[in-house]
Design an enzyme around this catalytic site. Structure first.
Site, PDB file in Angstrom:
ATOM      1  N   SER A  38       0.799  -1.224   0.000  1.00 30.39           N
ATOM      2  CA  SER A  38       0.000   0.000   0.000  1.00 30.39           C
ATOM      3  C   SER A  38       0.832   1.275   0.000  1.00 30.39           C
ATOM      4  O   SER A  38       0.338   2.330  -0.417  1.00 30.39           O
ATOM      5  CB  SER A  38      -0.944   0.001   1.205  1.00 30.39           C
ATOM      6  OG  SER A  38      -0.229  -0.216   2.405  1.00 30.39           O
ATOM      7  N   HIS A 264      -0.380   6.390   6.462  1.00 29.51           N
ATOM      8  CA  HIS A 264       0.132   6.185   5.110  1.00 29.51           C
ATOM      9  C   HIS A 264       0.462   7.535   4.494  1.00 29.51           C
ATOM     10  O   HIS A 264      -0.052   8.567   4.933  1.00 29.51           O
ATOM     11  CB  HIS A 264      -0.916   5.481   4.231  1.00 29.51           C
ATOM     12  CG  HIS A 264      -0.917   3.999   4.351  1.00 29.51           C
ATOM     13  ND1 HIS A 264      -1.303   3.357   5.503  1.00 29.51           N
ATOM     14  CD2 HIS A 264      -0.558   3.024   3.472  1.00 29.51           C
ATOM     15  CE1 HIS A 264      -1.209   2.041   5.314  1.00 29.51           C
ATOM     16  NE2 HIS A 264      -0.745   1.819   4.094  1.00 29.51           N
TER      17      HIS A 264
END
Length: 285
Positions: A38, A264
């Site tokens: 990811s 993230h």
């Protein structure tokens, strides 16, 4: 907090069928294949072009391909582990290494974080914060008794990364291969920012920082031993961790304020990663 952690788990959980995205470039352009998890696919970052793998058109592979006018095959996928390089991540999803062949010129690989279960670690850390918000309950949980389970997992992942690099070279023998490290998630000085959006105990920030540095050091070592280059995305992102205010923050909190998955990179973080990858790739691919 619960919703943020559930979202983080969903982002890093194995994804389903995903098609490779092909960027611009002529038949004679650099043939670039992006592999990874990811942090490469950039879930939630606009614009999402693959709902299954949560892949963005503004992830670092796309930005590198644009800079080089490369023909991009991006098979990065949220939730990927080293096992998903050679086996199907889900029914109908080809192993990521199937995207490689003898014509491949450039390969980037971002992998290892899911092998050590980092999303699960963060979820556990958040749950333990209430037991000792001023202390380091997560470190005590994972490293108590003289054995640090996260360090052990990093050591065990090293051979898996080495195997991925061997397979990359076997399938794409003429390619320049770049192992891409993880950006700076936590304050590099170890001083935390416990809050509703960053539910970590004060003493756990430094430990989590050290675990990420261990992971990156392992990846850099495997790159050296595996005939690959290493893209250091940590150093250029120091000062832009999840404790920074919006606008300075390139890594989102557990409850993102900018489009990105929890803990993230946002779009600015992906741009910073792209710059680091460009530096590592160098010229004349």
């Amino acid at each position: 907090m619960g919703a943020a952690l559930l979202c983080a788990g969903a982002v890093l959980a194995p994804a389903g069928t995903a098609a490779a995205s092909t960027g611009t470039g002529s038949r004679h352009a650099v043939d670039y294949v992006a592999l990874g998890d990811s942090y490469a696919s950039a879930p939630v970052v606009p614009t999402q072009i693959d709902a299954t793998c949560l892949r963005s058109s503004q992830n670092y592979p796309s930005l590198v391909a644009q800079e080089r006018s490369a023909a991009l095959t991006d098979v990065s996928c949220s939730g990927a582990t080293t096992a998903d390089m050679t086996a199907s991540q889900e029914d109908g999803v080809a192993p990521q290494l199937a995207a490689l062949d003898r014509r491949t010129d450039l390969v980037t690989v971002t992998i290892g974080g899911n092998d050590i279960g980092f999303s699960t670690v963060l979820g556990t850390c958040a749950q333990l914060t209430s037991t000792d918000a001023a202390g380091a309950p997560c470190e005590a949980h994972f490293a108590g008794g003289g054995t640090d389970r996260i360090s052990a997992a990093i050591d065990q992942t090293a051979s898996k990364v080495a195997g991925v690099l061997r397979d990359v070279h076997r399938r794409a023998p003429h390619a320049r291969v770049v192992v891409v490290g993880y950006p700076d998630l936590f304050p590099d000085d170890g001083v935390g920012c416990t809050s509703a959006s960053v539910p970590l105990a004060a003493g756990d920030f430094a430990w989590l920082r050290d675990k990420e540095k261990e992971l990156n050091a392992m990846l850099a070592g495997q790159a050296r031993h595996g005939r690959a280059r290493y893209a250091d995305t940590y150093t250029p992102t120091v000062g832009h961790d999840l404790c920074r205010p919006t606008g300075e923050r390139w890594i989102e909190t557990f409850a993102p304020q900018t489009p990105a998955a929890p803990v993230h990179p946002n779009a600015a973080g992906e741009r910073a990663m792209a710059t680091a990858v460009e530096k590592a790739v160098g010229r004349h691919v």
